[in-house]
Design an enzyme around this catalytic site. Structure first.
Site, PDB file in Angstrom:
ATOM      1  N   ALA A  39     -45.742  -7.158  26.937  1.00 42.92           N
ATOM      2  CA  ALA A  39     -45.744  -7.174  28.400  1.00 42.92           C
ATOM      3  C   ALA A  39     -44.831  -8.276  28.932  1.00 42.92           C
ATOM      4  O   ALA A  39     -44.868  -9.397  28.453  1.00 42.92           O
ATOM      5  CB  ALA A  39     -47.156  -7.388  28.921  1.00 42.92           C
ATOM      6  N   ASP A  40     -44.015  -7.918  29.928  1.00 39.80           N
ATOM      7  CA  ASP A  40     -43.256  -8.935  30.646  1.00 39.80           C
ATOM      8  C   ASP A  40     -43.999  -9.212  31.955  1.00 39.80           C
ATOM      9  O   ASP A  40     -45.095  -8.700  32.182  1.00 39.80           O
ATOM     10  CB  ASP A  40     -41.802  -8.493  30.886  1.00 39.80           C
ATOM     11  CG  ASP A  40     -41.694  -7.199  31.687  1.00 39.80           C
ATOM     12  OD1 ASP A  40     -42.646  -6.842  32.410  1.00 39.80           O
ATOM     13  OD2 ASP A  40     -40.642  -6.546  31.592  1.00 39.80           O
ATOM     14  N   SER A  41     -43.416 -10.010  32.825  1.00 38.55           N
ATOM     15  CA  SER A  41     -44.131 -10.389  34.051  1.00 38.55           C
ATOM     16  C   SER A  41     -44.419  -9.183  34.941  1.00 38.55           C
ATOM     17  O   SER A  41     -45.483  -9.091  35.547  1.00 38.55           O
ATOM     18  CB  SER A  41     -43.363 -11.461  34.818  1.00 38.55           C
ATOM     19  OG  SER A  41     -42.061 -11.011  35.127  1.00 38.55           O
TER      20      SER A  41
END
Length: 82
Positions: A39-41
């Site tokens: 997951a990224d932001s």
């Protein structure tokens, strides 16, 4: 909150993570961090929004920033549902 309710919350959050991140359900444990799951932001924001929708709760920006894994998400959900 009973252990049945806790496991139900876990399974619901686990399914959200699997759907949002496209990871194998076996990877999504209580201690697996969202970053470790890829997951990224933006993904994290989308996860929080999906959790809010699933449980009909509001999660503040401050609380959202504290959620790094399923266990933390579950604890926050439990606190909001009381």
């Amino acid at each position: 909150m009973s252990s049945t309710q806790s496991s139900s919350i876990f399974e619901r959050v686990q399914n959200i993570v699997v759907k949002q991140l496209g990871v194998d359900i076996k990877q999504v444990t209580k201690k697996a961090s969202f970053v470790d799951l890829g997951a990224d932001s933006l993904d994290t924001v989308e996860l929080v929004m999906a959790i809010e929708d699933e449980f009909s709760i509001d999660i503040s920006e401050e609380d959202a920033q504290k959620i790094r894994n399923l266990d933390e998400a579950i604890n926050l959900i439990k606190a909001k549902m009381i």
